[in-house]
Enzyme design. Structure first.
Site, mmCIF file in Angstrom:
data_model
loop_
_atom_site.group_PDB
_atom_site.id
_atom_site.type_symbol
_atom_site.label_atom_id
_atom_site.label_comp_id
_atom_site.label_asym_id
_atom_site.label_seq_id
_atom_site.Cartn_x
_atom_site.Cartn_y
_atom_site.Cartn_z
ATOM 1 N N TYR A 95 -48.493 -26.804 9.838
ATOM 2 C CA TYR A 95 -48.226 -25.442 10.022
ATOM 3 C C TYR A 95 -47.797 -24.807 8.594
ATOM 4 O O TYR A 95 -46.833 -25.282 8.087
ATOM 5 C CB TYR A 95 -47.382 -25.096 11.249
ATOM 6 C CG TYR A 95 -46.959 -23.516 10.945
ATOM 7 C CD1 TYR A 95 -47.813 -22.770 11.186
ATOM 8 C CD2 TYR A 95 -45.665 -23.123 10.978
ATOM 9 C CE1 TYR A 95 -47.410 -21.329 11.195
ATOM 10 C CE2 TYR A 95 -45.227 -21.984 10.799
ATOM 11 C CZ TYR A 95 -46.058 -21.050 11.005
ATOM 12 O OH TYR A 95 -45.741 -19.478 10.985
ATOM 13 N N LYS A 98 -45.199 -21.803 21.628
ATOM 14 C CA LYS A 98 -46.625 -22.093 22.185
ATOM 15 C C LYS A 98 -46.877 -22.459 23.628
ATOM 16 O O LYS A 98 -46.609 -21.803 24.471
ATOM 17 C CB LYS A 98 -47.002 -23.318 20.981
ATOM 18 C CG LYS A 98 -46.612 -22.833 19.757
ATOM 19 C CD LYS A 98 -47.403 -21.426 19.238
ATOM 20 C CE LYS A 98 -47.107 -20.836 17.953
ATOM 21 N NZ LYS A 98 -45.670 -21.329 17.037
ATOM 22 N N ARG A 108 -22.664 -18.680 21.746
ATOM 23 C CA ARG A 108 -23.597 -19.454 20.624
ATOM 24 C C ARG A 108 -23.372 -20.855 21.012
ATOM 25 O O ARG A 108 -24.335 -21.690 20.841
ATOM 26 C CB ARG A 108 -23.181 -18.985 19.434
ATOM 27 C CG ARG A 108 -23.452 -19.988 18.322
ATOM 28 C CD ARG A 108 -23.298 -19.263 16.901
ATOM 29 N NE ARG A 108 -21.986 -18.582 16.457
ATOM 30 C CZ ARG A 108 -20.841 -19.106 16.603
ATOM 31 N NH1 ARG A 108 -20.663 -20.139 16.682
ATOM 32 N NH2 ARG A 108 -19.978 -18.402 16.390
ATOM 33 N N ASP A 138 -43.634 -33.377 14.711
ATOM 34 C CA ASP A 138 -43.948 -31.890 15.383
ATOM 35 C C ASP A 138 -44.946 -31.899 16.415
ATOM 36 O O ASP A 138 -45.780 -32.257 16.403
ATOM 37 C CB ASP A 138 -44.398 -30.856 14.333
ATOM 38 C CG ASP A 138 -44.380 -29.406 14.789
ATOM 39 O OD1 ASP A 138 -44.455 -29.280 16.035
ATOM 40 O OD2 ASP A 138 -44.290 -28.388 13.902
HETATM 41 O O1 P1T Z 1 -43.539 -19.558 15.100
HETATM 42 P P1 P1T Z 1 -42.283 -20.762 15.399
HETATM 43 O O2 P1T Z 1 -41.851 -20.529 16.909
HETATM 44 O O3 P1T Z 1 -41.057 -20.463 14.352
HETATM 45 O O4 P1T Z 1 -42.950 -22.082 15.099
HETATM 46 C C1 P1T Z 1 -43.399 -22.526 13.890
HETATM 47 C C2 P1T Z 1 -44.293 -23.492 14.192
HETATM 48 C C3 P1T Z 1 -44.033 -25.137 13.986
HETATM 49 N N1 P1T Z 1 -44.956 -26.063 14.337
HETATM 50 C C4 P1T Z 1 -46.217 -25.696 14.496
HETATM 51 C C5 P1T Z 1 -47.103 -26.809 14.703
HETATM 52 C C6 P1T Z 1 -46.618 -24.386 14.693
HETATM 53 O O5 P1T Z 1 -48.003 -24.205 14.886
HETATM 54 C C7 P1T Z 1 -45.767 -23.288 14.522
HETATM 55 C C8 P1T Z 1 -46.218 -22.096 14.416
HETATM 56 N N2 P1T Z 1 -47.322 -21.956 14.369
HETATM 57 C C9 P1T Z 1 -48.211 -20.424 14.432
HETATM 58 C C10 P1T Z 1 -47.674 -19.404 14.429
HETATM 59 C C11 P1T Z 1 -49.597 -20.670 14.151
HETATM 60 O O6 P1T Z 1 -50.170 -19.656 14.466
HETATM 61 O O7 P1T Z 1 -50.041 -21.619 14.003
#
Ligand code: P1T
Length: 379
Positions: free
Chosen positions: A101, A198, A47, A173
């Site tokens: 998001y 992503k 961790r 972000d």
């Molecule tokens: O899904 P996660 O890895 O926890 O990420 C969250 C997140 C944070 N910031 C942005 C700009 C994002 O688009 C996302 C997650 N978004 C999707 C799952 C979506 O389909 O838009």
């Protein structure tokens, strides 16, 4: 000699394995490490530290030139947001954008909101609105650029100036652009945040996140929080994310080229209303996008002229664009934000049009992608 992005992505933190000479960073599938004597070790517990994760963090940090700080990898993008949330205490105030998001809004409004952290939603494309929202207690100004799902562009340097005129950090972000297309820290942001799920992972096979900072004190705090709260990626996920990172630049070039052509195709299509893509000269912040990004990314959103039923019909009619949440993988995806990723913002200032379709344009052949959309829109 200073190295370029593509080279750093493949080499930073990824020296051949000292034990075997393995060219690829091994997956250190271990939870713990033998100590020479109590408290005498280089690694103690996974961790806290794991070499596969360290390689990923070193590469992500190097890609933003964060020599004075570093990167912390997390188990998801939301886990990265949650670590930033731990920087706040009751009574603190944050400024959030009106296009972001849905999960990010949900976390700040419904999780931190219940813990006494106050929130103001602004249109961050209007710097005056951001400035007017600032309070003595504002600790974080949060922006997402390009934003999800309306692809708005925020002037990072301008908003950094506003955040820093108070006692606030600027968080960007950078999930949609990635550090390949946009370097938030060099534009004045304190923290760059990623859902590595992503484009960085790039193959829709992991969930992960990261925060990068060039501030030594902030980095030490985030490292402490990462270990104390514990939302770390396992070594397999760190490995896959690092593997994706190596090809980010070539994939992103193709995502951008395909998205540009699809945006142009949609603009001309009689069944399509407004098209949202920062690379279109008609996009209200096109010039700003040109000045702070090296290309416009792989995301395109559009409205159907005829409302939500048609959006659902289009989404049912594509064969290559899979109907799915998420984005940034090699395969093209399509979703209806109002019914999927952004349900949690219904009835708030962040509500999105119900006939909006969001495309994550993949790296398939552009002719096939356009033919697929054309038949779905005409059907
Ligand atoms: O899904 P996660 O890895 O926890 O990420 C969250 C997140 C944070 N910031 C942005 C700009 C994002 O688009 C996302 C997650 N978004 C999707 C799952 C979506 O389909 O838009």
């Amino acid at each position: 000699m200073p190295r370029k992005f593509e080279t750093i992505a493949i080499h930073a933190g990824q020296e051949p394995d000292p034990t075997t000479g393995a060219v690829v960073t091994p997956i250190y599938a271990t939870s713990t490490y033998v100590q020479e004597a109590p408290g005498v070790f280089t690694h103690d517990y996974s961790r806290t530290v794991n070499p596969t994760r360290t390689a990923l963090e070193t590469a992500l940090s190097a890609l933003e030139g964060a020599d004075d700080g570093g990167a912390v990898a997390t188990s998801s993008g939301m886990a990265a947001a949650a670590l930033i949330g731990y920087l706040l205490k009751p009574g603190d105030h944050i400024v959030l954008p009106n296009d972001t998001y849905g999960g990010t809004f949900r976390f700040f409004a419904r999780v931190l909101g219940e813990q006494g952290i106050e929130l103001t939603v602004v249109d961050p494309t209007e710097s005056a609105e951001v400035a007017a929202a600032m309070r003595d207690t504002t600790r974080i100004v949060w922006v997402e650029t390009p934003s999800n799902p309306l692809l708005r562009i925020v002037d990072i340097a301008a908003v950094a100036g506003i955040a820093h005129s108070g006692n606030s950090l600027l968080v960007v972000d950078n999930t949609f652009a990635t550090s390949y297309l946009q370097q938030p820290l060099s534009l004045g942001a304190d923290l760059s945040l990623y859902s590595t799920t992503k484009y960085i992972g790039g193959h829709s096979d992991i969930v992960g996140g990261a925060i990068v900072t060039n501030d030594a004190e902030l980095f030490a705090r985030l490292r402490f929080l990462q270990n104390s709260a514990g939302p770390v990626p396992g070594p397999f996920d760190a490995y896959l994310t690092l593997r994706g990172l190596k090809t980010l630049a070539v994939r992103m070039d193709r995502h951008c080229a395909n998205a540009r052509q699809i945006a142009e195709f949609l603009t001309e299509h009689p069944a399509v209303g407004e098209v949202f893509f920062p690379g279109l000269p008609t996009h209200p912040q096109h010039d700003l996008a040109r000045s702070q990004m090296t290309d416009f990314g792989g995301m395109v959103s559009f409205r159907t002229r005829a409302g939500p039923d048609v959006a659902e019909k289009v989404s049912a009619g594509t064969e290559l664009f899979f109907l799915a949440e998420s984005l940034g993988g090699v395969e093209s995806l399509l979703e209806i934000p109002a019914l999927m990723t952004h349900m949690s913002v219904a009835g708030t200032d962040l509500e999105v049009p119900d006939d909006l379709i969001r495309l994550s344009v993949g790296i398939e052949h552009i002719d096939d992608l356009i033919a697929d959309l054309d038949q779905a829109l005409s059907g």
